[in-house]
Design an enzyme around this catalytic site. Structure first.
Site, PDB file in Angstrom:
ATOM      1  N   SER A 266       1.000  -1.245   0.009  1.00 52.24           N
ATOM      2  CA  SER A 266      -0.145  -0.040  -0.001  1.00 52.24           C
ATOM      3  C   SER A 266       0.744   1.416   0.030  1.00 52.24           C
ATOM      4  O   SER A 266       2.172   0.943   0.112  1.00 52.24           O
ATOM      5  CB  SER A 266      -0.882  -0.209   1.451  1.00 52.24           C
ATOM      6  OG  SER A 266      -0.029   0.237   2.124  1.00 52.24           O
ATOM      7  N   LYS A 267       0.221   2.370  -0.149  1.00 49.05           N
ATOM      8  CA  LYS A 267       1.250   3.495  -0.195  1.00 49.05           C
ATOM      9  C   LYS A 267       1.917   3.615   1.250  1.00 49.05           C
ATOM     10  O   LYS A 267       3.214   4.364   1.089  1.00 49.05           O
ATOM     11  CB  LYS A 267       0.019   4.761  -0.141  1.00 49.05           C
ATOM     12  CG  LYS A 267      -0.492   4.915  -1.363  1.00 49.05           C
ATOM     13  CD  LYS A 267      -0.467   6.530  -1.834  1.00 49.05           C
ATOM     14  CE  LYS A 267      -0.903   6.667  -3.429  1.00 49.05           C
ATOM     15  NZ  LYS A 267      -2.054   7.146  -3.486  1.00 49.05           N
ATOM     16  N   ARG A 268       1.184   3.241   2.268  1.00 50.04           N
ATOM     17  CA  ARG A 268       2.117   3.347   3.397  1.00 50.04           C
ATOM     18  C   ARG A 268       3.256   2.598   3.451  1.00 50.04           C
ATOM     19  O   ARG A 268       4.331   2.851   4.290  1.00 50.04           O
ATOM     20  CB  ARG A 268       1.020   2.867   4.799  1.00 50.04           C
ATOM     21  CG  ARG A 268       1.406   3.599   6.047  1.00 50.04           C
ATOM     22  CD  ARG A 268       0.577   3.207   7.134  1.00 50.04           C
ATOM     23  NE  ARG A 268       0.421   1.953   7.125  1.00 50.04           N
ATOM     24  CZ  ARG A 268      -0.847   0.950   7.289  1.00 50.04           C
ATOM     25  NH1 ARG A 268      -1.982   1.804   7.769  1.00 50.04           N
ATOM     26  NH2 ARG A 268      -0.731  -0.258   7.332  1.00 50.04           N
ATOM     27  N   ASP A 269       3.299   1.511   3.025  1.00 54.55           N
ATOM     28  CA  ASP A 269       4.602   0.575   2.817  1.00 54.55           C
ATOM     29  C   ASP A 269       5.475   1.047   1.665  1.00 54.55           C
ATOM     30  O   ASP A 269       6.558   0.422   1.900  1.00 54.55           O
ATOM     31  CB  ASP A 269       4.053  -0.878   2.770  1.00 54.55           C
ATOM     32  CG  ASP A 269       2.992  -1.517   3.154  1.00 54.55           C
ATOM     33  OD1 ASP A 269       2.960  -1.037   4.318  1.00 54.55           O
ATOM     34  OD2 ASP A 269       2.073  -1.994   2.388  1.00 54.55           O
ATOM     35  N   GLY A 270       5.275   2.273   1.125  1.00 53.63           N
ATOM     36  CA  GLY A 270       6.318   2.706   0.301  1.00 53.63           C
ATOM     37  C   GLY A 270       5.959   2.528  -1.359  1.00 53.63           C
ATOM     38  O   GLY A 270       6.760   2.482  -2.104  1.00 53.63           O
TER      39      GLY A 270
END
Ligand code: GLU
Length: 511
Positions: A266-270
């Site tokens: 996801s966006k949060r993971d990069g």
């Protein structure tokens, strides 16, 4: 599994211009490019902009800029001119779907004539109610084929009246569709799970499925390599090729990108945009190297590859099915390697924009100015400072923070920080004075870290001092920080004047 066809290879990327280029998109781009170049084939760029509602202005330009940054150029399709305009090249154009509408009209007519497609006049409202009912009854939403068997006359009458309509695919009933995938082998789907999906929308634009197949056929695409989120669409595509009576390209669905918990990235993971990674200071070579390894390895221990090595060694045989874990630590590690290996001149070039952006330095044609003091600094001096951090930073954006103290005349810190844990204030003062004396006497031409190290170690021995009681205050006086490069390197990079000034300042703080 099918045998790979390596004759006249023509592959494409088919992005929809709906936003920024993400890491997953770059992986698809890279694999297609490596594959094309490995087999001396052609790499095409095609813009799939048939969903006019999702079109984002500037997205094509942004994609082309990313490709330019990556040194990946299309053999056919859109490209950026020097003044930033989008033009197209190649014999199979146009390469932008919104400019191919007449081509889709011809081909939809072909399917209508073959009775493989039909007009549907159902209103949006009807379809919405149908969908709501199905969801309520826990059924998979599906078109109920109301218009599938309208008579020719009924259709003609409605068309004459100008009734709004779409054109749907006539899905064969209860048929197994075999999708042969170069990475995954055979995947079998049954048509009972598929509906009579739309080929042509009411606005006369084709849907993704329809335009994609027509174009892959007309552009003589030999392999379709794309993210595995498209697997579910593949049976629709296979059936369309059959309906037209066309030979299919070979399919290869690339493994999903996962986070460290093995969940979809996801966006949060990069899963950020490529420009975010560039801005954070990842080198192009490092990012491409890292991305190449997201789903592929050469079957050896090698992890660091030049671009030519990637082209030579890339093969679909070594692309795996299982999801590929996106590990930022590994990216940092690879980036560190490329940073350390860069030449002094290249590192200075790379560092420039980050140092300017952080407002540490101003670079002009013949001068580099330290913003805080207005002093100028020679490239050789700056290189010495940069060398201090070259093997310590992970990415270029770490640089301003890492070297800022070297360019400042205002190091502020509590005086007690200068005192080594096994020493005291008086001893620290004595030792700093000793250091001041030593550096004052040191000739400019001897002002290098090796010489300073040898001399100071001798000084420590001669005076029977505790090493920490002299090297700690020296390092602290020169850096004003708990952690920094070693004192000898710091002194050498600062040069005589600044070294003396900083030691004097430390003494002032202690008095
Ligand atoms: N337009 C699709 C996309 O945005 C293309 C998928 C494909 O390669 O078939 O990724």
């Amino acid at each position: 599994m099918e045998k790979l066809n390596t004759q006249n290879v023509r592959v494409r990327i088919a992005p929809s211009p709906t936003g920024l280029v993400h890491i997953g998109n770059l992986r698809t781009i890279l694999y297609n490019f490596l594959f094309a170049k490995h087999y001396k084939g052609n790499f095409l760029i095609r813009i799939e902009d048939t969903d006019q509602t999702r079109k984002v202005p500037g997205a094509v330009e942004n994609l082309l800029k990313v490709l330019e940054w990556a040194n990946i150029s299309g053999d056919e399709g859109p490209y950026l001119t020097k003044d930033g305009k989008v033009k197209e090249k190649g014999d199979f154009g146009p390469y932008t779907q919104s400019q191919r509408l007449d081509i889709y009209q011809q081909h939809i007519q072909d399917l209508l004539d073959k009775n493989k497609a039909y007009y549907c006049f159902c209103s949006k409202e009807r379809l919405e109610t149908l969908r709501e009912d199905q969801v309520k009854n826990k059924l998979a939403p599906k078109y109920d084929n109301l218009c599938r068997d309208l008579s020719k006359d009924e259709v003609q009458t409605l068309l004459k009246q100008g009734a709004p309509h779409v054109i749907r695919f006539r899905m064969p009933e209860n048929k197994d569709v075999i999708c042969d995938d170069l990475i995954r082998g055979e995947i079998i789907f049954n048509t009972k799970n598929l509906d009579d999906y739309v080929l042509m929308k009411a606005d006369n634009f084709p849907t993704y499925h329809f335009a994609n197949i027509v174009d892959d056929h007309l552009m003589k695409i030999t392999q379709v390599m794309r993210g595995d989120e498209w697997i579910a669409s593949t049976p629709k595509h296979v059936l369309l090729y059959e309906a037209f009576g066309w030979q299919m390209p070979q399919f290869a669905h690339l493994p999903q990108l996962l986070n460290k918990q093995r969940k979809k990235l996801s966006k949060r993971d990069g899963d950020s945009s490529v420009s975010d990674f560039v801005e954070s200071g990842y080198l192009k070579e490092a990012l491409l190297n890292f991305i190449a390894l997201l789903g592929w390895n050469a079957g050896t221990e090698q992890e660091v590859y030049t671009f030519d090595e990637l082209i030579n060694q890339f093969s679909l045989d070594n692309v795996h099915k299982a999801g590929a874990v996106f590990d930022v630590d590994k990216l940092d590690w690879i980036n560190g390697i490329y940073i350390r290996e860069s030449s002094e001149a290249k590192f200075l070039e790379l560092a420039k924009p980050y140092l300017e952006k952080a407002e540490l330095l101003t670079f002009s044609d013949n001068k580099i100015v330290i913003n805080e003091t207005g002093e100028s600094i020679k490239p050789t001096e700056l290189n010495r400072i940069l060398a201090l951090e070259k093997s310590r930073i992970k990415k270029l954006s770490d640089l301003p923070e890492a070297i800022g103290f070297m360019l400042s005349n205002n190091l502020g810190y509590p005086a007690e920080n200068l005192i080594w844990k096994k020493s005291d204030k008086e001893q620290t003062k004595v030792n700093l004075k000793l250091l001041l004396q030593y550096f004052q006497d040191l000739k400019d031409e001897s002002f290098n870290s090796e010489k300073i190290e040898v001399d100071l170690k001798a000084l420590i021995q001669q005076n029977n001092l505790d090493t920490g009681s002299i090297l700690w205050p020296l390092r602290y006086a020169l850096s004003g920080r708990d952690k920094s490069p070693g004192p000898f390197e710091l002194a050498s990079a600062l040069g005589k004047d600044k070294t003396l000034a900083r030691i004097q300042k430390a003494l002032d703080f202690l008095s």
